[in-house]
Scaffold this motif. Structure first.
Motif, short mmCIF file in Angstrom:
data_model
loop_
_atom_site.label_atom_id
_atom_site.label_comp_id
_atom_site.label_asym_id
_atom_site.label_seq_id
_atom_site.Cartn_x
_atom_site.Cartn_y
_atom_site.Cartn_z
N ARG A 125 0.84 -1.20 0.00
CA ARG A 125 0.00 0.00 0.00
C ARG A 125 0.87 1.25 0.00
O ARG A 125 0.98 1.97 1.00
CB ARG A 125 -0.93 -0.01 1.22
CG ARG A 125 -1.99 -1.08 1.22
CD ARG A 125 -3.01 -0.88 0.09
NE ARG A 125 -3.63 0.43 0.11
CZ ARG A 125 -4.76 0.72 0.76
NH1 ARG A 125 -5.40 -0.25 1.42
NH2 ARG A 125 -5.27 1.92 0.73
N PRO A 126 1.52 1.56 -1.13
CA PRO A 126 2.37 2.75 -1.17
C PRO A 126 1.60 4.05 -0.94
O PRO A 126 2.18 5.06 -0.54
CB PRO A 126 2.98 2.70 -2.58
CG PRO A 126 2.07 1.82 -3.37
CD PRO A 126 1.53 0.82 -2.41
N ASP A 127 0.29 4.01 -1.17
CA ASP A 127 -0.53 5.20 -0.95
C ASP A 127 -0.64 5.56 0.53
O ASP A 127 -1.04 6.69 0.87
CB ASP A 127 -1.94 4.99 -1.52
CG ASP A 127 -2.63 3.76 -0.95
OD1 ASP A 127 -2.01 2.68 -0.95
OD2 ASP A 127 -3.79 3.87 -0.52
N LEU A 128 -0.27 4.62 1.41
CA LEU A 128 -0.37 4.86 2.85
C LEU A 128 1.00 5.10 3.49
O LEU A 128 1.13 5.06 4.70
CB LEU A 128 -1.06 3.66 3.53
CG LEU A 128 -2.50 3.39 3.07
CD1 LEU A 128 -3.04 2.13 3.75
CD2 LEU A 128 -3.40 4.59 3.35
N ARG A 129 1.99 5.37 2.69
CA ARG A 129 3.35 5.61 3.18
C ARG A 129 3.34 6.80 4.15
O ARG A 129 2.65 7.80 3.93
CB ARG A 129 4.27 5.89 2.00
CG ARG A 129 5.74 5.75 2.32
CD ARG A 129 6.58 5.66 1.07
NE ARG A 129 7.91 5.21 1.42
CZ ARG A 129 8.59 4.31 0.74
NH1 ARG A 129 8.05 3.75 -0.33
NH2 ARG A 129 9.79 3.94 1.13
N ASP A 161 4.22 10.04 5.30
CA ASP A 161 4.85 11.25 4.76
C ASP A 161 5.01 12.28 5.88
O ASP A 161 4.02 12.84 6.35
CB ASP A 161 3.98 11.80 3.64
CG ASP A 161 4.58 13.04 2.98
OD1 ASP A 161 5.61 13.54 3.48
OD2 ASP A 161 3.99 13.51 1.99
N GLU A 219 -3.63 15.78 8.61
CA GLU A 219 -3.48 14.83 7.51
C GLU A 219 -2.85 13.52 7.98
O GLU A 219 -3.24 12.44 7.52
CB GLU A 219 -2.64 15.46 6.40
CG GLU A 219 -3.35 16.58 5.65
CD GLU A 219 -2.42 17.35 4.73
OE1 GLU A 219 -2.91 17.83 3.68
OE2 GLU A 219 -1.21 17.48 5.04
N LEU A 245 -4.53 9.86 7.73
CA LEU A 245 -3.86 8.71 7.12
C LEU A 245 -3.86 7.53 8.09
O LEU A 245 -4.03 6.36 7.67
CB LEU A 245 -2.44 9.09 6.73
CG LEU A 245 -1.65 8.02 5.97
CD1 LEU A 245 -2.28 7.73 4.63
CD2 LEU A 245 -0.19 8.44 5.80
N ASP A 273 -7.02 5.72 7.90
CA ASP A 273 -7.03 4.87 6.71
C ASP A 273 -6.22 3.59 6.95
O ASP A 273 -6.61 2.51 6.48
CB ASP A 273 -6.46 5.62 5.51
CG ASP A 273 -7.35 6.77 5.05
OD1 ASP A 273 -8.55 6.76 5.37
OD2 ASP A 273 -6.84 7.69 4.36
N HIS A 280 1.19 0.31 11.06
CA HIS A 280 1.52 1.07 9.85
C HIS A 280 2.50 0.27 8.98
O HIS A 280 2.28 0.09 7.77
CB HIS A 280 2.12 2.42 10.23
CG HIS A 280 1.85 3.50 9.22
ND1 HIS A 280 1.52 4.79 9.54
CD2 HIS A 280 1.89 3.47 7.86
CE1 HIS A 280 1.36 5.50 8.44
NE2 HIS A 280 1.59 4.72 7.41
N LEU A 292 1.71 -1.57 5.31
CA LEU A 292 2.50 -1.18 4.14
C LEU A 292 3.14 -2.38 3.47
O LEU A 292 3.18 -2.47 2.24
CB LEU A 292 3.58 -0.17 4.55
CG LEU A 292 3.11 1.25 4.85
CD1 LEU A 292 4.25 2.06 5.45
CD2 LEU A 292 2.59 1.93 3.59
#
Length: 289
Positions: free
Chosen positions: A5-9, A11, A18, A22, A25, A175, A179
Motif C-alpha cells: 500500500r504505497p498510498d499509505l506511506r 509522509d 493529515e 492517514l 485509513d 503502519h 504497508l
C-alpha cells in the motif's frame, strides 16, 4: 520487496490533521484477526542469546555481516524453510558534530528456529520530532529502509512500539505491517492508551490481562480488546519489573500476538528479535559516531 500500500506511506511533510487522517485509513486497511498460518510454537526461542561477547554471527550460510563467525563450531544453520521472524528497533544520532543532521539508525534482525540468520540496518535523517501517536511518521521510513536491506522475507514482524494499542489503532507496528502486508506485532514498554482489565502492578511472570479501548481510542468501540499487558519477566521477591504492552499490528489477533511474544521471550523482558535489534542498533550507532 515492494510496498503493498504505497498510498499509505508515512509522509512527514503532512500536517498533523493529515497524518491522523492517514492513520485512520491505515486502521481501516489493517486486519486484526489471524491471517498468517503460523503456530507460536514454530517461532519459539528456547534459549536466550548471550551478548557478553557481542552480537552472534548470522547463521544462514550466506552471510555473516558482523564478521565473527566460528568456523570450528558445529553446523547451526537453521532450516531454510522455517518461518522467519524479524525484530525491528532503532537508535538515534543527535547533537552531532558539525552540520550533520540528526538521524535514525534502524536495525532489523531476522531469526529462524531461534537463530539469527541476517542483520540489516539503515541510517536516515530524522524529519520531525517525536510526537506521541505519530511515531510512524518519524520512524516509519527508516524502518522501511532497514527492511528493504534484508534479503530474508519476514513471516512475522516484531516492532518496538505499539500496534493496535493506539489512539487511532494505527501504531508503528500496524503502519509498517499494512504497508508490507506482513503479519506484525507491536511490543511497547509503556501504555499509550486503553485500559487494562486488571491492575498491572507486581504481577508474576507469565501473567497477562486484556487492554480494552477507552475514550482515547477514537476508532474502536469502547471495551474492544486492542491488546494485552503481559508480564514477560519478573523477579520472584521484589516484583519490580513492569509488564510489556503487546498488540496486534496487522494480520494477527490480540490473543495470538501475546502468544507470539511469550514464545519469543527467552528469560529476558523483551522478545529476542527486538532485544537483539536494540543491541544491533546501538552497535551501528557507535560505528557511525
Amino acid at each position: 520487496m515492494g510496498l503493498a500500500r504505497p498510498d499509505l506511506r508515512p509522509d512527514p511533510s503532512l500536517s498533523r490533521a493529515e497524518m491522523e487522517g492517514l492513520q485512520r485509513d491505515i486502521a481501516a486497511a489493517a486486519t486484526f484477526e489471524d491471517d498468517h498460518g503460523l503456530d507460536p510454537a514454530a517461532v519459539a526461542v528456547e534459549e536466550a542469546t548471550s551478548l557478553a561477547d557481542g552480537l552472534p554471527p548470522a547463521r544462514d550460510g550466506a552471510q555473516e555481516r558482523l564478521g565473527t563467525g566460528d568456523e570450528g563450531s558445529a553446523d547451526t544453520t537453521p532450516d531454510p524453510d522455517g518461518p522467519t521472524v524479524v525484530g525491528v528497533d532503532q537508535a538515534f544520532l543527535t547533537d552531532r558534530d558539525g552540520d550533520r543532521p540528526d538521524a535514525a539508525v534502524s536495525a532489523a534482525v531476522a531469526f529462524r528456529a531461534g537463530t539469527v540468520v541476517e542483520y540489516a540496518s539503515a541510517t536516515t535523517p530524522l524529519s520531525i520530532p517525536y510526537v506521541p501517536g505519530l511515531l510512524a511518521f518519524r520512524e516509519g521510513e527508516p524502518i522501511l529502509a532497514a527492511l528493504d536491506a534484508l534479503d530474508a522475507a519476514p513471516d512475522l514482524l516484531v516492532c518496538d512500539g505499539s500496534g493496535r494499542i493506539h489512539f487511532r489503532e494505527a501504531g508503528l507496528a500496524t503502519h509498517v505491517g499494512v504497508l508490507r502486508d506482513a503479519p506484525s506485532v507491536g511490543v511497547a514498554k509503556s501504555l499509550l492508551c486503553g485500559e487494562p482489565d486488571e491492575s498491572t502492578s507486581e504481577r508474576p511472570e507469565g501473567w497477562r490481562t486484556p487492554v480494552r479501548a477507552d475514550d482515547a481510542v477514537t476508532t474502536a468501540e469502547p471495551g474492544t480488546v486492542i491488546g494485552h499487558a503481559f508480564q514477560s519477566r519478573q523477579y520472584p521477591n521484589s516484583k519490580r519489573v513492569n509488564p510489556l504492552y503487546v498488540s496486534p499490528g496487522h494480520r494477527v489477533s490480540a490473543e495470538t500476538a501475546v502468544e507470539f511474544v511469550a514464545a519469543l521471550c527467552a528469560g529476558y523482558k523483551l522478545p529476542e528479535p527486538t532485544r537483539l535489534a536494540d543491541a544491533y542498533a546501538d552497535t551501528v550507532k557507535r560505528d557511525a559516531d
